[in-house]
Design an enzyme around this catalytic site. Sequence first.
Site, PDB file in Angstrom:
ATOM      1  N   ALA A   1      -2.762  32.398   5.661  1.00  0.00           N
ATOM      2  CA  ALA A   1      -2.206  31.891   6.911  1.00  0.00           C
ATOM      3  C   ALA A   1      -3.332  31.652   7.904  1.00  0.00           C
ATOM      4  O   ALA A   1      -4.372  32.316   7.849  1.00  0.00           O
ATOM      5  CB  ALA A   1      -1.191  32.877   7.496  1.00  0.00           C
ATOM      6  N   ASP A   2      -3.121  30.708   8.805  1.00  0.00           N
ATOM      7  CA  ASP A   2      -4.083  30.477   9.879  1.00  0.00           C
ATOM      8  C   ASP A   2      -3.321  30.019  11.111  1.00  0.00           C
ATOM      9  O   ASP A   2      -2.367  29.231  11.010  1.00  0.00           O
ATOM     10  CB  ASP A   2      -5.119  29.427   9.484  1.00  0.00           C
TER      11      ASP A   2
END
Length: 217
Positions: free
Chosen positions: A86-87
């Site tokens: 995730a970012d």
Amino acid sequence: MITSQDRSIYLASRSPRRRELLTQIGVRFHLLFFRERSEGESEVREDTHPGESAHDYVVRVCCAKAEGGWLRMQQRSLPRAPVLAADTTVAIDGRILAKPADRVEAAEMLAGLSGRRHEVLTALVLKYDERIELAVSRTEVEFRALSGAEIQQYVATGEADDKAGGYAIQGRAGQFIVEIHGSYSGVVGLPLYETAQLITRMGMPQERRLPGGTGGA
């Protein structure tokens, strides 16, 4: 195809918040990266490219993290299982506010968000072999007006360090929020609806997502 020998999922993130959110919805996971970076461990570059949109930026970085996590699994000779990455980034007026380089920059980011609406984007990638499942959560957040003293006091707590946009909604910065439109968990760093959808699309059986299997791999 995921087989019965695969173990839940691997989380390609050091974020304790993401660990907590996965646990909240009963996803079993194992860590690929620990809080401290090991010697020789490669790091995903998070520099922005000229003219790159916030959406393209967050997807690019997230995909790189997923690829890095998959490589890490192979290097450690771990049992194969899907890798979740995730970012999160913040955007305002077409400008990407990633993680501040220092507290001076964090204060500048907060001053720019003061009294205004901005967008928080979190990209998710679930990778298994050559298969990639991708989702992007978009949330609009409105800040109340902040005084210079408030900004300095907040930055001095250290909470802004290493946070996209220079703040953590789940911490002291929660008092700055007038309203949000979208996913609260997405602003924290892992949109739960989209996460569950990716796991379902990957075809993981329900029993893989029961509580009880978090921890290091």
